[in-house]
Structure formats: C-alpha cells, structure tokens
Write a protein that holds these residues in place. Structure first.
Motif, mmCIF file in Angstrom:
data_model
loop_
_atom_site.group_PDB
_atom_site.id
_atom_site.type_symbol
_atom_site.label_atom_id
_atom_site.label_comp_id
_atom_site.label_asym_id
_atom_site.label_seq_id
_atom_site.Cartn_x
_atom_site.Cartn_y
_atom_site.Cartn_z
ATOM 1 N N LYS A 272 0.821 -1.198 0.000
ATOM 2 C CA LYS A 272 0.000 0.000 0.000
ATOM 3 C C LYS A 272 0.857 1.251 0.000
ATOM 4 O O LYS A 272 2.032 1.223 0.345
ATOM 5 C CB LYS A 272 -0.861 -0.014 1.258
ATOM 6 C CG LYS A 272 -1.713 -1.264 1.417
ATOM 7 C CD LYS A 272 -3.130 -0.843 1.778
ATOM 8 C CE LYS A 272 -4.088 -2.006 1.771
ATOM 9 N NZ LYS A 272 -3.728 -3.060 2.717
ATOM 10 N N HIS B 145 -0.319 7.574 7.849
ATOM 11 C CA HIS B 145 -1.469 6.701 7.592
ATOM 12 C C HIS B 145 -1.399 6.105 6.185
ATOM 13 O O HIS B 145 -0.702 6.611 5.310
ATOM 14 C CB HIS B 145 -2.789 7.464 7.787
ATOM 15 C CG HIS B 145 -2.934 8.683 6.920
ATOM 16 N ND1 HIS B 145 -2.342 9.883 7.225
ATOM 17 C CD2 HIS B 145 -3.591 8.886 5.758
ATOM 18 C CE1 HIS B 145 -2.635 10.770 6.284
ATOM 19 N NE2 HIS B 145 -3.386 10.184 5.377
ATOM 20 N N LEU B 146 -2.158 5.012 6.011
ATOM 21 C CA LEU B 146 -2.254 4.405 4.687
ATOM 22 C C LEU B 146 -3.111 5.294 3.800
ATOM 23 O O LEU B 146 -4.042 5.940 4.286
ATOM 24 C CB LEU B 146 -2.924 3.033 4.784
ATOM 25 C CG LEU B 146 -2.118 1.925 5.449
ATOM 26 C CD1 LEU B 146 -2.969 0.661 5.553
ATOM 27 C CD2 LEU B 146 -0.852 1.631 4.651
ATOM 28 N N VAL B 147 -2.793 5.315 2.510
ATOM 29 C CA VAL B 147 -3.617 6.084 1.586
ATOM 30 C C VAL B 147 -4.711 5.170 1.072
ATOM 31 O O VAL B 147 -4.441 4.056 0.623
ATOM 32 C CB VAL B 147 -2.780 6.621 0.405
ATOM 33 C CG1 VAL B 147 -3.627 7.508 -0.481
ATOM 34 C CG2 VAL B 147 -1.590 7.390 0.920
ATOM 35 N N ASP B 148 -5.925 5.663 1.139
ATOM 36 C CA ASP B 148 -7.088 4.833 0.856
ATOM 37 C C ASP B 148 -7.400 4.782 -0.640
ATOM 38 O O ASP B 148 -8.483 5.113 -1.070
ATOM 39 C CB ASP B 148 -8.272 5.402 1.643
ATOM 40 C CG ASP B 148 -9.423 4.416 1.671
ATOM 41 O OD1 ASP B 148 -9.173 3.225 1.395
ATOM 42 O OD2 ASP B 148 -10.550 4.847 1.946
ATOM 43 N N GLN B 149 -6.427 4.414 -1.452
ATOM 44 C CA GLN B 149 -6.647 4.299 -2.891
ATOM 45 C C GLN B 149 -5.455 3.578 -3.491
ATOM 46 O O GLN B 149 -4.393 3.527 -2.887
ATOM 47 C CB GLN B 149 -6.805 5.679 -3.538
ATOM 48 C CG GLN B 149 -5.591 6.542 -3.354
ATOM 49 C CD GLN B 149 -5.958 8.014 -3.266
ATOM 50 O OE1 GLN B 149 -7.001 8.374 -2.777
ATOM 51 N NE2 GLN B 149 -5.083 8.851 -3.736
ATOM 52 N N SER B 150 -5.602 3.038 -4.687
ATOM 53 C CA SER B 150 -4.498 2.277 -5.242
ATOM 54 C C SER B 150 -3.391 3.186 -5.765
ATOM 55 O O SER B 150 -2.237 2.834 -5.782
ATOM 56 C CB SER B 150 -4.999 1.369 -6.350
ATOM 57 O OG SER B 150 -5.654 2.164 -7.304
#
Ligand code: DP6
Length: 328
Positions: free
Chosen positions: A3, A319-324
């Motif tokens: 991710k 934080h993780l990025v909420d998209q590919s």
C-alpha cells in the motif's frame, strides 16, 4: 498488495540543531513540532528478488546513488528487523505546491519508514516507526504523529523517539512564505555539524532550551497562541544566531527572508497574532491563527506573489492512503 503510506511534513517550534551521535542520529536536544496538512509525501515500497540494487523513484524520476543514502539507512534497518536480504524499489510522490522549493526529508523519511516496514511484513508501533524514521532523518521522527509532537532526545537508538503532545485541534495555523533565492545551500546536516564543532554560541543555545521547551509545552496546553508564537520565534532566532558564530560562518537568511520577518513584526503592530520561524533555508513560516490566515495573506500580497504564500493547518500522522494510486 503493498500500500501507499502518507506522511505529512512538520515544522519545529523548538528546533533540533546538533547531533550527539551522527551514526544513529541522536540529537543534542529535545525538539517540538507541528505537523501540517499542506505538504506530504506518499510512498510505496516493494521488496523484489529481481532487483540487484535498491531503487528510488521520486516524482517519476529515478534518483542517483547519493539521493539513496538516507533511504538505504532505513531500508537496511527494516531488512535487519525482518530478516530479509531483498533489494527494494521505493516510489515516492512529494505533494508540495509548485515552486515551493521546500525540502521534504521529514515527510519523505517518515513515509518510507511506514511503507518499508509494512512491505517487509513488520507491524511496528508508533514508537518503533518514529525510531526507524529518525535514522533516516532526525526531523522525520516527529512526522509519525499529527498535531504537536516532541522528539525526546534519549541517549541511544532505543530511547530516542517522538511522542505526541497535543492534537492541535484549535485555532492555530501557518503561512509559508516561499523565498526562491538562488542561495548557496548548506544542508541542515552539514550546517548543524559545523555549528556544533565550531560555534562558541552553540553552548548558549543548548543552555537555553530546557526553559523554552517547558514554556512551550505550558503554552500549548493553555492554547495560548501568543506564547506559542513568541517562544517559537525567539527559539528560531537563537538557532540561527549559532550559525553566525560558526567557522566558516554561514546564514540561511536572504534579503527576502528579512523582508518577510519585518512584515511579520509589522503585522504584530497592527494587532495580528503573527510570529515567524525559519529552518535550514531562506523560507519563512508564519505562526498565526487559522482564522486570520486569509487576512494575513492579503496583507502580505503587496510583498509576495500568490504562489509564494501557502496556507497550512495542523495535519494528521502517518497513515495508509485509501486508494491504489496516490494523488499528486
Ligand atoms: C533546522 O532532520 O533535516 O529543520 O537529521 O541530519 O537529516 P538530519 O537533519 P534534519 O534537520 C532539521 C533541522 C531543522 C530543525 C528541525 O526540524 O527541528
């Protein structure tokens, strides 16, 4: 699937300036910063058995070996913790408004710590992530957290990491004044080393820090922006004073930095809450109320172009990025 991890940059209100241990980046003093929403780095790491060397692709451009230095320090530590030998492809996108000319080692190395550790299958605590980011670049240790964070200097790798101080969910912001002057650059790493080794003012700087830090933490808990700003401004001026005593002497200030600093003092005369801070470069950051950001920007328009004035508010932690794919 690996991710993308996002880290925002931070600006120190009590500066980190000088290392006790260069190899592990153990600082001489505690520092305290505010993480901001306006500037961030998105990073993805893939450990790949077909790679012969580590690779860093920054904003779609393959970087050379010297740019890989700090990155490799973090990758090596991750490999050692995860017990793997694979080389890595690191892809990073810096979200910095055009023409900003801001260095982004804090957000870059913090995002790398998050992305590399998760790609290697490690599940690290915030403290462990802060330590990992720190060995890439000291200020990155603080970008693990949103709002205000303090990097507690400690004395070795295990004891030197940042802790959250306050979520900054109140009326505080920063206006960046971007000064694009072709100055001869002294990196923060070289600048602090030269200052520690040669400046007679360095001890004076160290001696004054405990009080600055104590007063700053009290001001934050009281949400007293006048106090936060005035302590930060004095702290930055003291840090910059140490560089004039170095041998050879140097300064990060340019004529345009001075123009911005004078403008901030003028704003104060007009009853605005405005204080400045500066880092290892000519840009000036104005600490002010979020609710006055637009007004202050208007006041500075005769002196600077729109592109030079960038509003920032408190930002989140790693934080993780909420998209590919990340946005740039
Ligand atoms: C003036 O974190 O860039 O911005 O640890 O050598 O990578 P290294 O230095 P770096 O130094 C930042 C110095 C500063 C003050 C601060 O951010 O605290």
């Amino acid at each position: 699937m690996t991710k993308w991890v996002r880290a925002h940059t931070n600006i120190a209100l009590i500066k980190y300036w000088g290392k006790e241990n260069e190899e592990w980046i153990i600082p001489k003093n505690n520092s305290l910063s505010l993480t901001l929403d306006a500037f961030y780095t998105d990073t993805q790491v893939i450990f790949d058995k077909t790679l012969k060397e580590d690779e860093l692709i920054l904003d779609n451009v393959m970087q050379n070996a010297s740019a890989l230095n700090k990155v490799q320090r973090v990758l090596d530590e991750v490999r050692s913790q995860a017990g793997i030998q694979l080389k890595a492809r690191v892809e990073s996108k810096n979200h910095v408004p055009t023409a900003a000319g801001l260095a982004s080692s804090a957000s870059g190395l913090a995002a790398l710590a998050g992305a590399a550790s998760q790609a290697a299958g490690l599940s690290l605590s915030d403290t462990e992530l802060s330590k990992l980011a720190r060995i890439g670049s000291g200020s990155a240790s603080r970008s693990i957290y949103g709002g205000f964070a303090e990097w507690v200097k400690g004395h070795d790798h295990d004891s030197s990491f940042a802790v959250p101080v306050d979520d900054a969910d109140w009326d505080i912001g920063m206006l960046f004044v971007i000064v694009n002057d072709a100055v001869k650059e002294v990196s923060s790493r070289d600048g602090m080393r030269r200052t520690v080794e040669t400046s007679p003012f360095y001890q004076g700087w160290l001696d004054s820090l405990d009080k600055d830090l104590r007063d700053m933490k009290a001001a934050i808990s009281e949400r007293d922006i006048e106090k936060v700003g005035s302590i930060a401004e004095r702290n930055a001026l003291k840090m910059h004073a140490t560089t004039l005593g170095a041998n050879p002497p140097f300064t990060y200030w340019t004529a345009e930095s001075m123009t911005a600093m004078t403008a901030v003092r003028d704003l104060r005369k007009q009853e605005y809450t405005a204080y400045f801070t500066m880092d290892a470069g000519p840009n000036v950051k104005i600490i002010c109320r979020q609710s006055q950001l637009t007004d202050i920007k208007d006041k500075l328009r005769p002196l600077f172009t729109d592109d030079q004035l960038i509003e920032a508010r408190p930002g989140p932690g790693l934080h993780l990025v909420d998209q590919s794919q990340p946005t740039i």
